[in-house]
Every structure is written in C-alpha cells, then in structure tokens.
Design a protein around this motif. Sequence first.
Motif, short mmCIF file in Angstrom:
data_model
loop_
_atom_site.label_atom_id
_atom_site.label_comp_id
_atom_site.label_asym_id
_atom_site.label_seq_id
_atom_site.Cartn_x
_atom_site.Cartn_y
_atom_site.Cartn_z
N GLU A 84 43.18 86.81 22.64
CA GLU A 84 44.50 86.22 22.42
C GLU A 84 44.38 84.90 21.70
OE1 GLU A 84 46.24 85.93 26.24
OE2 GLU A 84 46.62 88.09 26.41
N GLU A 85 43.24 84.17 21.86
CA GLU A 85 43.11 82.87 21.24
C GLU A 85 42.80 82.99 19.75
OE1 GLU A 85 40.16 80.79 23.48
OE2 GLU A 85 41.51 80.48 25.21
N GLU A 86 42.06 84.05 19.33
CA GLU A 86 41.69 84.20 17.92
C GLU A 86 42.79 84.90 17.15
OE1 GLU A 86 38.02 86.18 17.70
OE2 GLU A 86 36.88 84.61 18.72
N GLU A 87 43.00 84.50 15.94
CA GLU A 87 44.00 85.11 15.08
C GLU A 87 43.33 86.17 14.20
OE1 GLU A 87 45.91 82.16 12.79
OE2 GLU A 87 46.86 81.16 14.51
N GLY A 88 44.00 87.26 13.97
CA GLY A 88 43.47 88.30 13.10
C GLY A 88 43.57 87.90 11.63
N PRO A 89 43.15 88.83 10.75
CA PRO A 89 43.18 88.57 9.31
C PRO A 89 44.58 88.40 8.82
CG PRO A 89 41.69 90.40 9.80
CD PRO A 89 42.32 90.06 11.04
N LEU A 90 45.50 89.03 9.60
CA LEU A 90 46.89 88.96 9.14
C LEU A 90 47.67 87.94 9.93
CD1 LEU A 90 47.59 92.79 8.79
CD2 LEU A 90 46.84 91.18 7.02
N HIS A 133 42.11 98.66 6.01
CA HIS A 133 41.46 97.36 5.97
C HIS A 133 41.76 96.57 7.23
CE1 HIS A 133 39.85 93.64 4.34
NE2 HIS A 133 41.04 93.03 4.65
N TYR A 134 42.97 96.73 7.69
CA TYR A 134 43.41 95.98 8.90
C TYR A 134 42.66 96.50 10.13
CZ TYR A 134 46.45 94.04 12.48
OH TYR A 134 46.97 93.37 13.58
N SER A 135 42.38 97.80 10.17
CA SER A 135 41.66 98.39 11.29
C SER A 135 40.22 97.90 11.34
CB SER A 135 41.70 99.93 11.17
OG SER A 135 40.89 100.51 12.16
N LYS A 136 39.55 97.78 10.17
CA LYS A 136 38.18 97.30 10.14
C LYS A 136 38.13 95.85 10.58
CE LYS A 136 36.62 100.42 6.44
NZ LYS A 136 36.11 100.54 5.04
N GLN A 137 39.09 95.13 10.19
CA GLN A 137 39.12 93.71 10.57
C GLN A 137 39.26 93.56 12.09
OE1 GLN A 137 42.13 91.50 8.56
NE2 GLN A 137 41.56 89.52 9.51
N VAL A 138 40.10 94.37 12.69
CA VAL A 138 40.29 94.33 14.13
C VAL A 138 39.01 94.71 14.85
CG1 VAL A 138 41.49 95.42 16.06
CG2 VAL A 138 42.78 94.71 14.04
N GLU A 139 38.31 95.70 14.34
CA GLU A 139 37.06 96.15 14.98
C GLU A 139 36.03 95.05 14.92
OE1 GLU A 139 33.92 99.92 14.57
OE2 GLU A 139 35.72 99.75 13.32
N LEU A 140 35.98 94.35 13.79
CA LEU A 140 35.03 93.24 13.64
C LEU A 140 35.33 92.14 14.66
CD1 LEU A 140 32.69 91.89 12.09
CD2 LEU A 140 34.40 91.00 10.45
N GLU A 141 36.58 91.89 14.85
CA GLU A 141 36.97 90.85 15.81
C GLU A 141 36.57 91.24 17.23
OE1 GLU A 141 41.12 90.32 15.28
OE2 GLU A 141 40.92 89.14 13.43
N LEU A 142 36.72 92.50 17.56
CA LEU A 142 36.34 92.97 18.89
C LEU A 142 34.84 92.80 19.11
CD1 LEU A 142 38.51 96.22 19.24
CD2 LEU A 142 38.79 94.06 20.46
N GLN A 143 34.01 93.06 18.11
CA GLN A 143 32.57 92.90 18.25
C GLN A 143 32.22 91.45 18.49
OE1 GLN A 143 30.91 94.59 14.62
NE2 GLN A 143 31.34 96.72 15.28
N GLN A 144 32.91 90.58 17.78
CA GLN A 144 32.67 89.15 17.96
C GLN A 144 33.01 88.72 19.39
OE1 GLN A 144 35.00 87.27 14.89
NE2 GLN A 144 33.57 87.84 13.22
N ILE A 145 34.11 89.23 19.88
CA ILE A 145 34.54 88.88 21.24
C ILE A 145 33.53 89.39 22.26
CG2 ILE A 145 36.31 89.32 23.01
CD1 ILE A 145 38.36 89.37 20.72
N GLU A 146 32.99 90.59 22.04
CA GLU A 146 32.01 91.17 22.96
C GLU A 146 30.75 90.32 23.00
OE1 GLU A 146 29.69 95.45 23.72
OE2 GLU A 146 31.01 95.14 22.00
N GLN A 147 30.26 89.91 21.83
CA GLN A 147 29.07 89.08 21.79
C GLN A 147 29.30 87.75 22.48
OE1 GLN A 147 28.09 88.77 17.59
NE2 GLN A 147 27.47 90.95 17.44
N LYS A 148 30.47 87.25 22.26
CA LYS A 148 30.80 85.97 22.89
C LYS A 148 30.83 86.11 24.41
CE LYS A 148 34.07 82.17 22.42
NZ LYS A 148 35.29 81.71 21.74
N SER A 149 31.39 87.26 24.90
CA SER A 149 31.44 87.50 26.35
C SER A 149 30.06 87.64 26.93
CB SER A 149 32.24 88.78 26.64
OG SER A 149 33.57 88.63 26.21
N ILE A 150 29.13 88.27 26.16
CA ILE A 150 27.77 88.44 26.66
C ILE A 150 27.11 87.08 26.81
CG2 ILE A 150 25.49 89.38 26.05
CD1 ILE A 150 27.00 91.73 24.72
#
Length: 723
Positions: A24-30, A82-99
């Motif tokens: 919720e804190e990070e903003e997407g590409p759009l 393009h929007y779907s790939k961007q969302v997936e990338l954001e999810l990976q970042q969030i997962e790494q951050k959670s780890i």
Amino acid sequence: MAAAATMAAAARELVLRAGASDVEEEEGPLGGGSGLQEPLQLGELDITSDEFILDEVDVHIQANLEDELVKEALKTGVDLRHYSKQVELELQQIEQKSIRDYIQESENIASLHNQITACDAVLERMEQMLGAFQSDLSSISSEIRTLQEQSGAMNIRLRNRQAVRGKLGELVDGLVVPSALVTAILEAPVTEPRFLEQLQELDAKAAAVREQEAMGTAACADVRGVLDRLRVKAVTKIREFILQKIYSFRKPMTNYQIPQAALLKYRFFYQFLLGNERATAKEIRDEYVETLSKIYLSYYRSYVGRLMKVQYEEVAEKDDLMGVEDTAKKGFFSKPSLRSRNTIFTLGTRGTVISPAELEAPILVPHTAQRGEQRYPFEALFRSQHYALLDNSCREYLFICEFFIVSGPAAHDLFHAVMGRTLSMTLKHLESYLADCYDAIAVFLCIHIVLRFRNIAGKRDVPALDRYWEQVLALLWPRFELILEMNVQSVRSTDPQRLGGLDTRPHYITRRYAEFSSALVSINQTIPNERTLQLLGQLQVEVENFVLRVAAEFSSRKEQLVFLINNYDMMLGVLMERAADDSKEVESFQQLLNARTQEFIEELLSPPFGGLVAFVKEAEALIERGQAERLRGEEARVTQLIRGFGSSWKASVESLSQDVMRSFTNFRNGTSIIQGALTQLIQLYHRFHRVLSQPQLRALPARAELINIHHLMVELKKHKPNF
C-alpha cells in the motif's frame, strides 16, 4: 504445544500484514500519472476451467468494466500487459523486502519460540496439579458425606434426648411440691394474693397427679400424701372464709351486695372446692341458698307490707262501675264510695308510671313517704316493688352464674332455690290484692309495667324471671278482663228511666267511657294487644246502644239529635286528646257525629224553609223524569215561596243560630253546625234558582224578586259566629 502453534499462527499473520502494508505504501507505474489507487479487480475469473459458462463470463466482464480503476485505465489507453508485468515486479520487490525483515527479526522470533515452549511446560505442570487437586476433592466429598450422615444421626439422638428431657421435666415439675407452696397454703391468710396464686398451683399439681396416676406413673405415690395434706388444709381455710362471708349476710341492716362482691374476688375458692372436695362445695352452696332465701323473703315481705300503707285510702270497689248511676243508694253498713266515680275512669298523670324515666326511677321508701304523708296509686307501688325485685334478681342471677359456675337449667334451678320463696310470696300477695281490685286502669298499667320489665330482663340477659313474668300476667290479664266485662255489663243493664232528670248535655256515663277508653287506648298503643281492642270494642257497642236508649227518652227528634251530637262530640274530643287520629274508636265516633250532624241540619232547616226544600226536591224529580211541563201549574206556589223567603230568611237564620248555640255545649261544634246549615241553605237557594231558570218558569213575574246568590252569601257571612 497448543500454545506454540497459536504463537506461530500469530507470527505468520503479522508477516502477511507487514507485506500488505508495504504494497500500500509503494505506488505502481501508473500511480502518479493515472491517479489509480487500487489494483484491477478481476474476481475469480478462470478461463481454463471446464465449467466455464459464457453467461457468467459476461456478468464478470460487465462487473469489471464498471470498476472505477478499469474505467480510468480504459479511458487513458493503458496497456494492460505492460501494467501486469509492472505489478508482478512490484510484488517480487515486496517479497524480498519481507524476507529481509524476517531475517532481521529472527532473534525475536527465536526468543518468542522459546517463551512459547516455556509456557507449554508451565501449563503442563498446572494441568498435572489440577488433576491431583481434583482427585483430592473427590476424597474430601466422600468424607463430607460421611460427616453429614454422622451429624444427622447425632441430631436425631439429640432430639430424642430433648423430648425425653421435656417429658421428664414436665413430670418432675408437676410432681415436685415447692416449699413456697407449702408455706403459703399452711401459713398465709386466704385473703393474701400469694395464697390464691399457690392455691391455683396446688390445684394444677393435684390435677397432674391424678392424670399421671391414671397412666400408671409410680412416682405419684411419693407426693400423694403431701398433696392430700395440703388439700385438706386449703379446703379447711377456704370453708371457714366463705362461711364467714355468708354468715355476715345475716347481720341486720347489712348491704349484702358488699359480701357478694368480696366473694366474687375469690370465686376460684369455690372452683377449687368443686374440683377437690365436692361435699364441702355442696355444703357452702346449700348454706348460701338457705341464708339468702330467708333474707330475700324477709326483706320483701317487710317492704311489701310497708308499701301498702302508703296506698291511697280511697280505692275502687265493686260498685264503682261505669254504668252505675251517681244517685244509687247503698246499704247502711256499706263503705262510703269515692267522692267522684269519674276519677276511677280518668288516666290523668297515672300514665307516667310506664314512661322510660319513671319506669327505672329509684324505688319508693315507705317510711319517707309516711313522714311526708304521701300517697300513691297501686300501680306506683307495684312498679316500685317489682323494680326492686327485677334489680335484685338480675344481680343475684349473674352472681350465681359467676360464683357457682353454673349456666342454663342448672343456673335456673339454683336461682329459684334462692328466690323461689320470695317470688311465691309476691305472687300470693298480688293474687290476694287482685281479688278485691276493681281499678281497671291500675291493673292495665301493671300489665304494661310487667311487659316492660320483661324486656329489660331480656336485655340484661337474665332469663330466670321469664316464668315469674308469665305467672304475674296470668293473674293480671283475667282480672283486667273481668273488670272490663263488669263495666260492659253495667252499661248494658243501665235503665235510662232510673237515671233521673235528663237533658241534652253529655251524659256522665258517656264521659266516663270517653275518659276510660282514651286511657286504655293510649296505654295500649305503646305495646298493642288485640284482646284489649276486642274488649274495648264490646264496651263501645254497649255505650253506643246506651246513648241511643237515652236519646229515645226525649220526645222530639230535634232533642234526640242534640243529645246524640253532644255525646258523640264529647267522646270524640276526649279520645282525640290521647288516641291516634286513625284509631278505630276515633273513626267510629267521627262517622256517627257526621251522620247525626247532617240529620240535625236538615231538621233545623225544616221549620223555616221546609216548603222551599219540598218544592225543590219535587221540581228536580219532575225535571229528571222529563215532566217539566207540570211546573206551569206551580206559579202561585213559587211566587209565595219567593216572597216568603225574601221577607223571613234573615229572622229565620238569626233564630236558628241562637237555637244552635243554646243547644250545644261545645261552641266549636255549634259553630260548625251553623256553618253547615248556612252552607246547605245557600246550596238549596242555588238549586231553587236553577229550577226557576227552566222555560216553564222563566217568564214568572216574581223572578224579579229573587235575591241574588252572591248577595245572600255576603249577608249569611254576617251571621257566622266567631269563637
């Protein structure tokens, strides 16, 4: 273990919540250019499913198209791939951050795991302790049940012992003779309160011993001798005390009500004797009866003898009857009669003896009356004697019931044992007096005195005198009826020719009847008696016949009517003074007076106006039969009647007015007769006018000489006497 699992689940929930917050804190590409804040909601769309239904797809597409984010993306022309790939990338970042966060918090998580393990060990030990405690409680509950059973058994034994102790205590208390009881019975005077208290205690113990002996209690033999000796001592002291009080009645001039009141204070003494020594109780009762019966007999014999000395010397005799003429002569050796026989038949003030105030007035004191030279009629002496008898009898009856503990027939028998000789003496004296009594009013007043005293005795709840009242009435009623029948016979056998000179004034025999009848009627109205009314009816018939016999001695009908009216009027006036207006006698004489008055008025109008009366009656009869034409031949007669009436009516009215006032002793009656005569004269002349208004007599010249009715009424009012 359960606690550790719970802690692990909580940790996983914290990790997920942390990841969501990072998203919720990070903003997407759009996020910056398009302003979209939420990801695209595609729901549960699954195009690989075999159960795919086109209708449902349409529904989901339509729902997603209505989403605000989708609308905004379509509106701006965003490429969804393009929007779907961007969302997936954001999810990976969030997962790494959670780890990285989990690695940083690993020490804390390990510490939490250790704490959870320690808690599991503590809870396990607590579980073991509770199990041991539960087993201890089971053993304690069984011990409690054992204690309850033992306590119940002990309570039962305690109650049984208390019941036995109570019974034994009552038995011992009832049998033990305290020293205070012995001292009081042996040494204390009977008038002291402690003697009475201990006597009641002794009576209760004696009753208890008798009851226990009946039940076979052996311990009673230990106290029987002591109680018997105490009982004998108490009976001896009580007997001496009561007999001493009874002997005090015999002293001259003793007010026996004072010793009676003293005995009532110690009425338990007789109750004790009745329950413990019946022979002594009977001795005391017999001694009381013997003493009091003699005292009452002596007192009343003396009192009645002294009362009769203050009676009027002149009393009615057998010749003092209603129909006996005043001029009758007696034998040489006969007693002089009353100066006026009329006093025998007059009530006067004698009727006050039955008034409430006089009925219960203090009794007469003979020696006081003798000193004051006072004399009384027999009914006053009778009232005083019987009021004293009533008062003393009521007091004696109530004393007997309370002291000797009797009621009902036993109380009646004991009362008559005390008062019987006195009552018999009183009845004999009354019977002796009535044998030579010819005063009917006195006897009738005595009857009503007895009726009232009987009611008073009933209110005081003393039925013992009922038989005596009946015996007194059985003597009075026959004598009263005999005297009344003697008066009836005397009136029936009276010969008017032996009464000497007669005049039209009220006769003295009718005056005697009027006074006598009004006296009896006024007395009888208070407590009506049908037999009295029947006897008065017989007397009334004989008096009416007597009046007619005397009236027949007059030669003219006018004198007969004057005599009848005078007598009827006098009798009616005397009766109305005392009797009720609706009484039988008043109504009867009122009817006779009205009938004779009407006949006298016709007789009075006949001489001066007889021709006018005859013509009016004949003319009205002709008119009623339809023969009015025959009136044409009566013109000369009518003219003579008109002129004769006009010339003589005033003198005739004046003459008849004077004649009436001379004939009648009662001026009110004379005035009433004159008014009736003048009223009838006006009615007669009015009828004469109506006859002359018939066509056959309407042209008669003499009609002009007729007197105007209103003028005649005005003139006749001048002749109305005023008294």
